[in-house]
Design an enzyme around this catalytic site. Structure first.
Site, PDB file in Angstrom:
ATOM      1  N   HIS A  62       6.085  -2.387  13.790  1.00  0.00           N
ATOM      2  CA  HIS A  62       6.458  -1.002  14.130  1.00  0.00           C
ATOM      3  C   HIS A  62       7.920  -0.692  13.825  1.00  0.00           C
ATOM      4  CE1 HIS A  62       2.676  -1.078  16.724  1.00  0.00           C
ATOM      5  NE2 HIS A  62       2.456  -0.308  15.698  1.00  0.00           N
ATOM      6  N   ASP A  86      -2.081   3.864  17.835  1.00  0.00           N
ATOM      7  CA  ASP A  86      -1.583   3.108  18.996  1.00  0.00           C
ATOM      8  C   ASP A  86      -0.239   3.645  19.481  1.00  0.00           C
ATOM      9  OD1 ASP A  86       0.457   1.848  17.287  1.00  0.00           O
ATOM     10  OD2 ASP A  86      -1.194   0.638  16.514  1.00  0.00           O
ATOM     11  N   GLU A 106      -3.986  11.316  13.564  1.00  0.00           N
ATOM     12  CA  GLU A 106      -4.907  10.171  13.694  1.00  0.00           C
ATOM     13  C   GLU A 106      -6.326  10.729  13.672  1.00  0.00           C
ATOM     14  OE1 GLU A 106      -4.938   6.522  14.312  1.00  0.00           O
ATOM     15  OE2 GLU A 106      -7.048   7.096  14.090  1.00  0.00           O
ATOM     16  N   ASP A 137      -7.931  14.762   9.911  1.00  0.00           N
ATOM     17  CA  ASP A 137      -7.916  13.942   8.707  1.00  0.00           C
ATOM     18  C   ASP A 137      -6.526  14.016   8.062  1.00  0.00           C
ATOM     19  OD1 ASP A 137      -8.298  12.718   6.299  1.00  0.00           O
ATOM     20  OD2 ASP A 137      -9.907  14.041   5.615  1.00  0.00           O
ATOM     21  N   GLY A 138      -5.855  12.868   7.965  1.00  0.00           N
ATOM     22  CA  GLY A 138      -4.509  12.825   7.391  1.00  0.00           C
ATOM     23  C   GLY A 138      -4.475  13.299   5.945  1.00  0.00           C
ATOM     24  N   ASP A 155       0.491   4.552   8.347  1.00  0.00           N
ATOM     25  CA  ASP A 155       0.280   3.375   9.186  1.00  0.00           C
ATOM     26  C   ASP A 155      -1.230   3.189   9.305  1.00  0.00           C
ATOM     27  OD1 ASP A 155       0.234   1.435  11.126  1.00  0.00           O
ATOM     28  OD2 ASP A 155       1.148   2.657  12.695  1.00  0.00           O
ATOM     29  N   SER A 156      -1.825   2.724   8.219  1.00  0.00           N
ATOM     30  CA  SER A 156      -3.289   2.694   8.119  1.00  0.00           C
ATOM     31  C   SER A 156      -3.847   1.311   8.382  1.00  0.00           C
ATOM     32  CB  SER A 156      -3.707   3.114   6.709  1.00  0.00           C
ATOM     33  OG  SER A 156      -3.396   2.081   5.789  1.00  0.00           O
ATOM     34  N   THR A 157      -5.157   1.249   8.537  1.00  0.00           N
ATOM     35  CA  THR A 157      -5.878  -0.018   8.528  1.00  0.00           C
ATOM     36  C   THR A 157      -5.982  -0.484   7.071  1.00  0.00           C
ATOM     37  OG1 THR A 157      -7.920   1.233   8.400  1.00  0.00           O
ATOM     38  CG2 THR A 157      -7.238   0.524  10.590  1.00  0.00           C
TER      39      THR A 157
END
Lengths: 276, 276
Positions: A62, A86, A106, A137-138, A155-157
């Site tokens: 982060h 998060d 998010e 939706d970003g 900051d994606s998966t």
């Protein structure tokens, strides 16, 4: 009885953590979500079977996904985070007094709701008056907002499921347009040891949009290989030009102006990856 | 049937690797030794249940434990490696044409013999005419040899069993005496995430012997946390003073003069560890 949580980081490699409690498990509209307590890393958020963040090592990711761009920009007022439900990136961003508005977009409302409930150390700044949380939706968000952001952080998966498009040329072009004329973009781009093709591909796509493109690294123990990359695209400011003697007005545990500069010094095989 | 090898890196954390073959297992006079083929990292040497080296990621550790000291010294002729029976450090040392004599002192003959048999990519330089292999106690060796080495590298296992004394003040004093007046010493000193007490203690002990003491880092995926530290003690030359534009006369995959300098730039929590 001992319970161990094992993530297969690749088909042939896993990380396994002793757990003390499973706090929550659900299938959201977008992904499988679990929150567990581990002995080594404290509380852990797992999405689609992949560790996203843990109390013990989240500071690395982060701090490094936010402060590098925020300290490169001389006056970052309006910052967007795509993903990052998060709240960890937002917590770091609001440490910068210059920031007037931090927007979190998010797609999965449940990530935010459960992080608020179970991960207060990470989500604590989501109620800050300078923060706006949007469940949308970003990709659409950056397409519909032109020239308004100083900084955009993705900051994606990993690039599976809903996150695939967050690694596409079209998305990077939209990001470019959503930034002001001196804006900066940064995205997490996986491990140089296990995702060299992805890093090469992202770097090449981002280079096509941004005049200044750089890769930097940080050490996140719970991520595959422990070595993690971030790719930065900048319209005007070179992120390597930082005054290493500047004083920070906030506390950090990993980030410093010195490691800001040091993070861009790459091991030879990583340097070769983006020079090819 | 799938077979997975799991190392408990701490009591609460493990790394688990899919294996294709177990090549050799024995209890030597000093330790338990296994050589297995893993799918992710290729062939792997395991001592007392801890991964020592793998074909896929050994280049990081072996390049970084050697070239930093060897490129700091202007003319390293006589180099000693204590431990390191796989031969990886020796392979990197003999790449330096200045080196006239490289001595490996390994207490466990079986590590060398089995590395020769099963890990030729790593042990390949042990037959080089400039290399001498001695099967003896490294602690006694440095005690009995004063002022003869330009560089001493301690490539040890973790501080358990036979390696405990390799992390002691008395040993560091002997190392100091075994070095020439401008000699350099380097040792692997574990992970900043999991072994902060050890790092602090080694740094403090080495500082008491050497006027110049520095910590540097490298990323080894198969070691706990993926972030690994090395501590260097130098009588005369500052390892941070390297010309980052110098040309190497040999090939590397991780090391470069740039990463040599970058490796000394520490994340804040690591910097704090050795400043306390």
């Amino acid at each position: 009885m001992e319970l161990w949580y094992t993530e297969k980081q690749t088909p042939n490699l896993g990380i396994t953590c002793k757990t003390s409690k499973t706090l929550h498990v659900e299938q959201t509209d977008y992904q499988h979500l679990a929150i567990i307590d581990t002995v080594q890393f404290g509380r852990m958020l797992v999405l689609d079977g992949m560790v996203q963040t843990t109390i013990e090592d989240e500071f690395v990711y982060h701090e490094m996904i936010t402060h590098v761009a925020l300290n490169t920009h001389p006056n970052p007022r309006n910052v967007l985070v795509i993903g990052g439900g998060d709240g960890g990136a937002i917590r770091e961003i609001v440490k910068h007094r210059d920031v007037e508005q931090a927007t979190l977009v998010e797609i999965d409302r449940r990530v935010v709701e459960l992080s608020r409930e179970y991960l207060p150390e990470i989500s604590c700044a989501l109620d800050n008056p300078r923060v706006t949380v949007r469940f949308e939706d970003g990709i659409r968000h950056v397409r519909e907002n032109a020239g308004i952001y100083d900084i955009i952080i993705v900051d994606s998966t990993e690039p599976v499921g809903p996150a695939v498009e967050l690694f596409s040329s079209g998305f990077y072009a939209s990001i470019y347009n959503a930034l002001k004329e001196d804006g900066i973009f940064v995205a997490q781009t996986e491990s140089p040891f296990f995702n060299s093709d992805l890093i090469r591909s992202c770097f090449s796509k981002i280079s096509r949009e941004f005049p200044i493109t750089k890769l930097y690294l940080a050490n996140v123990p719970t991520y595959p290989s422990g070595l993690w990359s971030f790719t930065i695209g900048s319209k005007k400011y070179n992120p390597e030009n930082i005054d290493i003697d500047r004083e920070l007005t906030y506390d950090t545990r990993y980030y410093s102006p010195k490691i800001h500069r040091g993070a861009f010094i790459l091991p030879k095989f990583v340097d070769d990856l983006i020079r090819e």
